[in-house]
Design a protein around this motif. Structure first.
Motif, PDB file in Angstrom:
ATOM      1  N   ASP A  77       0.796  -1.208  -0.043  1.00  0.00           N
ATOM      2  CA  ASP A  77       0.068  -0.070   0.078  1.00  0.00           C
ATOM      3  C   ASP A  77       1.092   1.234   0.151  1.00  0.00           C
ATOM      4  O   ASP A  77       0.525   2.175  -0.686  1.00  0.00           O
ATOM      5  CB  ASP A  77      -0.986  -0.169   1.233  1.00  0.00           C
ATOM      6  N   HIS A  78       1.919   1.162   0.498  1.00  0.00           N
ATOM      7  CA  HIS A  78       2.942   2.413   0.523  1.00  0.00           C
ATOM      8  C   HIS A  78       3.528   2.476  -0.564  1.00  0.00           C
ATOM      9  O   HIS A  78       3.585   3.695  -1.200  1.00  0.00           O
ATOM     10  CB  HIS A  78       4.095   2.187   1.713  1.00  0.00           C
ATOM     11  N   LEU A 194       0.276  -1.818  13.041  1.00  0.00           N
ATOM     12  CA  LEU A 194       0.875  -0.592  12.922  1.00  0.00           C
ATOM     13  C   LEU A 194       0.120   0.475  12.860  1.00  0.00           C
ATOM     14  O   LEU A 194      -0.578   0.906  11.872  1.00  0.00           O
ATOM     15  CB  LEU A 194       2.058  -0.490  12.113  1.00  0.00           C
ATOM     16  N   ARG A 195       0.158   1.583  13.849  1.00  0.00           N
ATOM     17  CA  ARG A 195      -0.576   2.654  13.711  1.00  0.00           C
ATOM     18  C   ARG A 195       0.322   4.086  14.128  1.00  0.00           C
ATOM     19  O   ARG A 195       1.259   4.019  14.987  1.00  0.00           O
ATOM     20  CB  ARG A 195      -1.707   2.750  14.742  1.00  0.00           C
ATOM     21  N   LEU A 196       0.075   5.056  13.731  1.00  0.00           N
ATOM     22  CA  LEU A 196       0.595   6.392  13.864  1.00  0.00           C
ATOM     23  C   LEU A 196      -0.519   7.480  14.031  1.00  0.00           C
ATOM     24  O   LEU A 196      -1.178   7.602  12.788  1.00  0.00           O
ATOM     25  CB  LEU A 196       1.711   6.715  12.977  1.00  0.00           C
ATOM     26  N   GLN A 204      -1.698   6.571   9.895  1.00  0.00           N
ATOM     27  CA  GLN A 204      -1.011   5.321   9.345  1.00  0.00           C
ATOM     28  C   GLN A 204      -1.844   4.255  10.303  1.00  0.00           C
ATOM     29  O   GLN A 204      -1.903   4.404  11.530  1.00  0.00           O
ATOM     30  CB  GLN A 204       0.342   5.237   9.592  1.00  0.00           C
ATOM     31  N   ASP A 205      -2.376   3.419   9.532  1.00  0.00           N
ATOM     32  CA  ASP A 205      -3.359   2.344  10.248  1.00  0.00           C
ATOM     33  C   ASP A 205      -2.970   1.111   9.298  1.00  0.00           C
ATOM     34  O   ASP A 205      -3.804   0.785   8.423  1.00  0.00           O
ATOM     35  CB  ASP A 205      -4.676   2.386  10.382  1.00  0.00           C
ATOM     36  N   GLY A 206      -2.021   0.247   9.298  1.00  0.00           N
ATOM     37  CA  GLY A 206      -1.689  -0.806   8.767  1.00  0.00           C
ATOM     38  C   GLY A 206      -1.358  -2.002   9.383  1.00  0.00           C
ATOM     39  O   GLY A 206      -1.602  -2.182  10.586  1.00  0.00           O
ATOM     40  N   GLY A 241       0.276   6.046   4.214  1.00  0.00           N
ATOM     41  CA  GLY A 241      -0.121   7.105   5.183  1.00  0.00           C
ATOM     42  C   GLY A 241       0.895   7.984   5.727  1.00  0.00           C
ATOM     43  O   GLY A 241       0.573   8.904   6.773  1.00  0.00           O
ATOM     44  N   VAL A 242       1.928   7.898   5.198  1.00  0.00           N
ATOM     45  CA  VAL A 242       3.178   8.773   5.237  1.00  0.00           C
ATOM     46  C   VAL A 242       2.639  10.428   4.807  1.00  0.00           C
ATOM     47  O   VAL A 242       1.954  10.613   4.056  1.00  0.00           O
ATOM     48  CB  VAL A 242       4.495   8.654   4.872  1.00  0.00           C
ATOM     49  N   GLY A 243       3.284  11.330   5.666  1.00  0.00           N
ATOM     50  CA  GLY A 243       3.072  12.786   5.158  1.00  0.00           C
ATOM     51  C   GLY A 243       3.183  13.310   3.815  1.00  0.00           C
ATOM     52  O   GLY A 243       2.524  13.765   3.051  1.00  0.00           O
TER      53      GLY A 243
END
Length: 278
Positions: A77-78, A194-196, A204-206, A241-243
């Motif tokens: 997804d990234h 993994l979440r941020l 981020q929600d992966g 979900g990175v900036g």
């Protein structure tokens, strides 16, 4: 068991969080959580270690880190959010060990930085000297797992002659911890959430299930090109979900609060500060 290092920066002691949530001091049993100790963490006598009464700062939960080996574009997804095809082989780069800091230490935005970005990652800590290891045996060389924020300045990474390391290595760009969790307690490394969050907004929600190359493959692959030593950290990539992937892009500025967690490995919280002017 959840292993930690606690105390002021540069003076950390080895410790462990027991099943009752108490912090215990392991310094009478081991000098630090480094070297050959990493191969025998689960044999330490946790109940014999004295309880620490206060709530000290937690540092990087492993000492003697010789190198931080990072993997780029390892989540499908990234790769999609960056408009890239999944790589045919793992993309490896190094992050300077001077970037290491504790899980609640501040993030320092370097002088001239305007594209400071976040990346929640699962990290694997190497337990023993590893070279040319087969994928089938690779996880036997892992002491445990940690949460990492693989911070980046995207302009340094992508616009300054294409060297990823220079955009990844500023001081404070590798918060690690709070815990080092042995494999038997961490669960399946290919099935962890993994979440941020940035300022309370979930970015981020992966899941590590979306890795292109699993942890065992990455340890084996990296060992074909370099000797991995006890304490080396392998950062295994980040989900979407990175900036840089937001529309429009969103980057960190002083005062922002970054929180992240990897399932079973604890939670980090950092506040962004500017590098003091010279």
């Amino acid at each position: 068991m959840r292993f930690v290092r606690f105390g002021p920066r540069g003076e950390e002691k080895p410790g462990v969080i027991d099943d009752d949530g108490q912090l215990r001091d392991l310094s009478a049993q081991v000098a630090d959580l480094s070297g050959e100790v990493l191969a025998r963490l689960t044999r330490l006598d946790v109940r014999a270690a004295p309880v620490v009464a206060d709530s000290p700062r937690l540092g990087v939960p492993v000492a003697g880190v010789g190198k931080i080996v990072c993997v780029g574009m390892n989540y499908s997804d990234h790769a999609r959010e960056n408009g890239m095809q999944p790589p045919r082989e793992p993309i490896l780069f190094l992050k300077a060990t001077t970037a290491l800091c504790g899980p609640t230490d501040p993030i320092i935005r370097p002088l001239g930085s305007e594209m400071l970005d976040w990346e929640v990652e699962l990290g694997a800590v190497i337990s023993r000297r590893t070279r040319y290891v087969d994928e089938a045996q690779a996880l036997d060389h892992v002491a445990g797992y940690v949460a990492i924020n693989d911070l980046s300045d995207r302009s340094y990474q992508l616009e300054r002659a294409g060297q990823w390391t220079k955009g990844k290595s500023a001081d404070s760009f590798a918060p690690v911890g709070p815990w080092l969790v042995p494999p038997r307690d961490a669960g399946d490394p290919q099935d962890l959430a993994l979440r941020l969050w940035v300022n309370g907004v979930l970015r981020q929600d992966g899941s590590s299930a979306r890795m292109i190359f699993p942890v065992a493959r990455l340890v084996s692959y990296a060992s074909q090109f370099m000797t991995l030593e006890p304490g080396d950290i392998l950062a295994t990539g980040t989900p979407k979900g990175v900036g840089m992937g937001q529309r429009p892009p969103v980057y960190l500025v002083p005062g922002d609060v970054v929180e992240l967690e990897v399932e079973g490995l604890g939670r980090q919280r950092q506040v962004v500060e500017d590098e003091p002017a010279a």
